[in-house]
Design an enzyme around this catalytic site. Structure first.
Site, PDB file in Angstrom:
ATOM      1  N   GLN A  92      -4.878  -5.590   6.796  1.00  0.00           N
ATOM      2  CA  GLN A  92      -5.788  -6.568   6.205  1.00  0.00           C
ATOM      3  C   GLN A  92      -5.737  -7.912   6.913  1.00  0.00           C
ATOM      4  O   GLN A  92      -6.485  -8.830   6.546  1.00  0.00           O
ATOM      5  CB  GLN A  92      -5.448  -6.748   4.716  1.00  0.00           C
ATOM      6  CG  GLN A  92      -5.563  -5.485   3.887  1.00  0.00           C
ATOM      7  CD  GLN A  92      -6.959  -4.912   3.841  1.00  0.00           C
ATOM      8  OE1 GLN A  92      -7.937  -5.631   4.049  1.00  0.00           O
ATOM      9  NE2 GLN A  92      -7.082  -3.629   3.571  1.00  0.00           N
ATOM     10  N   ASP A 108       2.756  -4.357   8.041  1.00  0.00           N
ATOM     11  CA  ASP A 108       1.475  -3.676   7.865  1.00  0.00           C
ATOM     12  C   ASP A 108       0.384  -4.733   8.000  1.00  0.00           C
ATOM     13  O   ASP A 108       0.171  -5.540   7.100  1.00  0.00           O
ATOM     14  CB  ASP A 108       1.437  -3.001   6.499  1.00  0.00           C
ATOM     15  CG  ASP A 108       0.068  -2.403   6.167  1.00  0.00           C
ATOM     16  OD1 ASP A 108      -0.857  -2.521   6.991  1.00  0.00           O
ATOM     17  OD2 ASP A 108      -0.070  -1.835   5.064  1.00  0.00           O
ATOM     18  N   LYS A 136     -10.615  -0.932   9.723  1.00  0.00           N
ATOM     19  CA  LYS A 136     -10.655  -2.148   8.907  1.00  0.00           C
ATOM     20  C   LYS A 136     -11.215  -3.326   9.713  1.00  0.00           C
ATOM     21  O   LYS A 136     -11.621  -4.336   9.132  1.00  0.00           O
ATOM     22  CB  LYS A 136      -9.249  -2.531   8.433  1.00  0.00           C
ATOM     23  CG  LYS A 136      -8.448  -1.418   7.784  1.00  0.00           C
ATOM     24  CD  LYS A 136      -8.755  -1.219   6.343  1.00  0.00           C
ATOM     25  CE  LYS A 136      -7.717  -0.293   5.701  1.00  0.00           C
ATOM     26  NZ  LYS A 136      -8.024   0.006   4.312  1.00  0.00           N
ATOM     27  N   HIS A 163       0.863  -1.184   0.000  1.00  0.00           N
ATOM     28  CA  HIS A 163       0.000   0.000   0.000  1.00  0.00           C
ATOM     29  C   HIS A 163       0.899   1.234   0.000  1.00  0.00           C
ATOM     30  O   HIS A 163       2.010   1.208   0.536  1.00  0.00           O
ATOM     31  CB  HIS A 163      -0.873  -0.031   1.262  1.00  0.00           C
ATOM     32  CG  HIS A 163      -1.965   0.984   1.296  1.00  0.00           C
ATOM     33  ND1 HIS A 163      -1.729   2.317   1.614  1.00  0.00           N
ATOM     34  CD2 HIS A 163      -3.313   0.888   1.100  1.00  0.00           C
ATOM     35  CE1 HIS A 163      -2.881   2.972   1.601  1.00  0.00           C
ATOM     36  NE2 HIS A 163      -3.849   2.134   1.283  1.00  0.00           N
ATOM     37  N   CYS A 197      -4.673   2.191  -3.899  1.00  0.00           N
ATOM     38  CA  CYS A 197      -3.455   2.736  -3.272  1.00  0.00           C
ATOM     39  C   CYS A 197      -2.311   1.731  -3.367  1.00  0.00           C
ATOM     40  O   CYS A 197      -1.506   1.579  -2.437  1.00  0.00           O
ATOM     41  CB  CYS A 197      -3.709   3.125  -1.812  1.00  0.00           C
ATOM     42  SG  CYS A 197      -4.847   4.491  -1.606  1.00  0.00           S
TER      43      CYS A 197
END
Length: 413
Positions: free
Chosen positions: A210, A207, A233, A130, A371
């Site tokens: 997700q 990261d 999220k 991202h 993104c």
């Protein structure tokens, strides 16, 4: 018997009843929400947590001796313990509250990068990152004279681990990669990535945006140095998230921002900083968001990751199978290890046109580059249509998606 019938049960009807917005209609059609990877919807308990604060006990935190301030402080800091347990951190001192994963990654890039990166050092990212896990590193690399390298992505959407091995050297100081690709859903082997980075003396940032809503995270088992995720999220509010960091690393890093609450003493000549985690939390925070993030995590815990994983895997497998049979549709990213994000393109139809046609059917998907422009460049496409699933989705939603896509085929051929 469907695939869902053979797996641990998740009562989708009961789950959906917890999310008020899912009772809405769009263009006169029942809403099918397939954009949870961008931002998930919120259960009633999360909405109530925010409203209750403002209705019954709102006050600024960490400063007041009166009851409302103490009650708000307790509720806010209780979330920190909830977060600690959720990700398996050793201490709440390692759990910093930020506006979201973007701010968390910027915090590490600026506070750690400015203090410890030198000219000639190398940072390894991947082609699937991202933008929030690319741009902060570009900014600090340019300032410090460091170099950025990227792990290539294979044709199936998985990382080229042999290429990653060849990129590592004693010049590597940071490896920053996504736990799960936001654009195509690939689950990366981050435990192996972290170990290989540590073998050459590098640190790691994962990261986890997700990953957090979909499966159990254990930062100590992964041995991650830093781990970021956003509440929105994971069925929580916007404007709040977490950056985990190992305590010894955070102790060595200077603060990124200055202001109230991150200080111990202040004079015109000199300031001494507060203890962790407050050293990195300048100013009045998103109090309501922090409390509501705790409610969102508690909600996920009440559903249970065993049921969540089984349910979402069944939906994703079903969707991959039926979408693969839609005329002119091509799936982008077919890695075996994947989460509940599916990207695709269709012949003769731009992703934005597909998204618009689906919207008229009450179906919400994301269309564009997500993104993740380097990932789109890797597959030589301007963007994709992305359907992403949460705990409130079912195979019926997938069937509605397929029906909507048939209208795209009818229009564009």
């Amino acid at each position: 018997m469907s695939q869902l019938d053979t797996l641990p049960k998740l009562d989708v009807a009961a789950i959906r009843a917890d999310f008020p917005i899912l009772q809405e209609t769009v263009h006169g059609k029942p809403l099918v929400f397939l954009d949870s990877a961008a931002s998930a919807q919120k259960p009633e308990c999360v909405i109530k947590a925010e409203v209750d604060l403002y209705h019954h006990y709102y006050a600024n935190i960490h400063r007041g001796v009166y009851k409302f301030s103490q009650d708000a402080t307790e509720a806010y800091e209780n979330t920190r313990e909830t977060v600690r347990a959720f990700i398996g951190a050793r201490s709440t001192r390692e759990c910093l509250f930020v506006r979201g994963a973007t701010e968390g990654i910027n915090l590490v890039a600026q506070a750690w990068g400015r203090a410890f990166l030198k000219e000639g050092d190398e940072i390894i990212l991947s082609e699937m990152e991202h933008h929030s896990n690319i741009v902060p590193w570009q900014m600090v690399a340019e300032e410090k004279g460091a170099t950025i390298k990227a792990i290539p992505v294979l044709d199936d959407g998985s990382l080229d681990m042999e290429a990653y091995k060849s990129l590592l050297s004693d010049r590597t100081k940071m490896v920053a990669v996504a736990h799960v690709s936001n654009s195509i859903g690939t689950i990366n082997p981050v435990k192996d990535i972290i170990k290989m980075a540590h073998d050459v003396g590098a640190l790691t940032l994962i990261d986890g945006c997700q990953a957090a809503p979909h499966f159990q995270i254990d930062v100590r088992d992964l041995d991650a140095d830093f781990y970021a995720f956003s509440a929105h999220k994971a069925y929580g509010p916007t404007g709040i998230g977490v950056i985990y960091g190992k305590e010894d690393l955070l102790d060595k890093m200077p603060p990124w921002q200055g202001g109230g609450d991150m200080i111990s003493t202040v004079s015109i000549e000199k300031t001494t900083y507060n203890d962790l985690p407050h050293k990195f939390e300048a100013g009045t925070p998103n109090i309501a968001g922090g409390i509501a993030m705790g409610a969102a995590i508690s909600y996920i815990n009440s559903v249970g990751f065993d049921a969540i994983e089984a349910h979402e895997k069944a939906i994703t497998d079903y969707a991959m199978a039926v979408l693969g049979r839609v005329n002119s549709l091509r799936l982008i990213g077919t890695a075996k290890d994947r989460c509940s994000v599916i990207s695709f393109v269709m012949d003769h139809a731009h992703p934005h046109d597909i998204g618009t046609i689906l919207d008229r059917q009450g179906i919400a998907v994301r269309a564009g580059h997500h993104c993740a422009q380097p990932m789109m460049d890797r597959f030589d496409i301007p963007g994709t249509v992305r359907a992403s699933f949460g705990i409130y989705n079912s195979t019926d939603d997938v069937d509605r998606l397929v029906e909507g896509l048939q209208k795209v085929v009818d229009i564009f051929g």
